[in-house]
Write a protein that holds these residues in place. Sequence first.
Motif, PDB file in Angstrom:
ATOM      1  N   THR A 152      30.471 -32.935  -7.309  1.00 28.67           N
ATOM      2  CA  THR A 152      30.318 -33.398  -8.683  1.00 28.67           C
ATOM      3  C   THR A 152      30.944 -34.771  -8.830  1.00 28.67           C
ATOM      4  O   THR A 152      31.847 -35.145  -8.076  1.00 28.67           O
TER       5      THR A 152
ATOM      6  N   GLU B  38      25.029 -19.605 -20.437  1.00 33.42           N
ATOM      7  CA  GLU B  38      26.328 -20.066 -19.914  1.00 33.42           C
ATOM      8  C   GLU B  38      26.182 -21.345 -19.112  1.00 33.42           C
ATOM      9  O   GLU B  38      27.073 -22.190 -19.122  1.00 33.42           O
ATOM     10  N   THR B  39      25.061 -21.469 -18.410  1.00 28.47           N
ATOM     11  CA  THR B  39      24.772 -22.724 -17.720  1.00 28.47           C
ATOM     12  C   THR B  39      23.323 -23.085 -18.010  1.00 28.47           C
ATOM     13  O   THR B  39      22.469 -22.210 -18.144  1.00 28.47           O
ATOM     14  N   THR B  40      23.083 -24.382 -18.113  1.00 31.65           N
ATOM     15  CA  THR B  40      21.722 -24.877 -18.274  1.00 31.65           C
ATOM     16  C   THR B  40      21.662 -26.250 -17.618  1.00 31.65           C
ATOM     17  O   THR B  40      22.421 -27.151 -17.989  1.00 31.65           O
TER      18      THR B  40
ATOM     19  N   ASP C 109      19.571 -26.380 -26.019  1.00 33.14           N
ATOM     20  CA  ASP C 109      19.659 -26.451 -24.555  1.00 33.14           C
ATOM     21  C   ASP C 109      18.574 -27.384 -24.001  1.00 33.14           C
ATOM     22  O   ASP C 109      18.815 -28.141 -23.060  1.00 33.14           O
TER      23      ASP C 109
ATOM     24  N   GLU D  74      27.658 -26.748 -18.119  1.00 35.15           N
ATOM     25  CA  GLU D  74      28.402 -25.511 -17.923  1.00 35.15           C
ATOM     26  C   GLU D  74      29.175 -25.201 -19.197  1.00 35.15           C
ATOM     27  O   GLU D  74      29.919 -26.048 -19.703  1.00 35.15           O
ATOM     28  N   GLN D  75      28.964 -23.992 -19.726  1.00 29.16           N
ATOM     29  CA  GLN D  75      29.656 -23.605 -20.955  1.00 29.16           C
ATOM     30  C   GLN D  75      31.154 -23.452 -20.675  1.00 29.16           C
ATOM     31  O   GLN D  75      31.550 -22.763 -19.750  1.00 29.16           O
ATOM     32  N   THR D  76      31.972 -24.123 -21.478  1.00 25.65           N
ATOM     33  CA  THR D  76      33.428 -24.024 -21.286  1.00 25.65           C
ATOM     34  C   THR D  76      34.103 -23.218 -22.392  1.00 25.65           C
ATOM     35  O   THR D  76      35.163 -22.657 -22.183  1.00 25.65           O
TER      36      THR D  76
ATOM     37  N   TYR E 147      29.337 -31.531 -18.975  1.00 29.53           N
ATOM     38  CA  TYR E 147      28.228 -32.036 -18.167  1.00 29.53           C
ATOM     39  C   TYR E 147      28.738 -32.359 -16.776  1.00 29.53           C
ATOM     40  O   TYR E 147      29.609 -33.215 -16.610  1.00 29.53           O
ATOM     41  N   ARG E 148      28.202 -31.671 -15.775  1.00 28.70           N
ATOM     42  CA  ARG E 148      28.673 -31.842 -14.396  1.00 28.70           C
ATOM     43  C   ARG E 148      27.493 -32.163 -13.478  1.00 28.70           C
ATOM     44  O   ARG E 148      27.025 -31.300 -12.741  1.00 28.70           O
TER      45      ARG E 148
ATOM     46  N   TYR F 126      29.897 -27.355 -24.033  1.00 30.23           N
ATOM     47  CA  TYR F 126      29.470 -27.537 -22.653  1.00 30.23           C
ATOM     48  C   TYR F 126      30.122 -28.770 -22.045  1.00 30.23           C
ATOM     49  O   TYR F 126      30.354 -29.762 -22.721  1.00 30.23           O
TER      50      TYR F 126
END
Length: 195
Positions: A191, A159-161, A129, A165-167, A182-183, A180
Amino acid sequence: MRVIAGTAKGRALKAVPGMNTRPTTDKVKEAIFSMIGPYFDGGRALDLFAGTGGLGIEALSRGMEHAVFVDLERQSIEVIKRNVEAARVAERAEIYRNEAGRALKVLEKRAATFSLIFLDPPYKMKEMDILMQELADRGLLEAGGTVVVEHDADHQYPETTGAFEQTKHALYGDTAVTIYRYRPIEEGGRTQTEE
């Protein structure tokens, strides 16, 4: 080990001798690509702890335009070179022997960007992460890009870092795969990518 699908389907890949490299099994590789692909219409991939190069080669076979392979071990680099030749994707591959952090600095200087990044380090490394944030800070990941982290099933990533965002998250025995998207947020709070 073999290439599972695409232009190099069925081609055998060599393993790195010894016990230091843990190649992604065909079963896990197939699962990863069913989650992120299964095929690509161009794009650039980075296989950062490349080992045998199996993940990056699979991405090239399935339509990625170009891939950069990085590993610190000399034996791994030799195996990757042989494997990209065997899969007939050598002309679309760049291979570097370097430590991951230093490699990111070099890639940033070259203004390289990637739509797909594989992070499959030795399982004792549990700070992917933090490395993902460095990828973002150095501008190496395209907006909407995908990061695939392969890690020990006992370790859980958030879940998010940052802007990640974890998909997807899946377990395969003692191996876990966390994916993940990237957004990054652009000015105005929207976004940069649409789903």
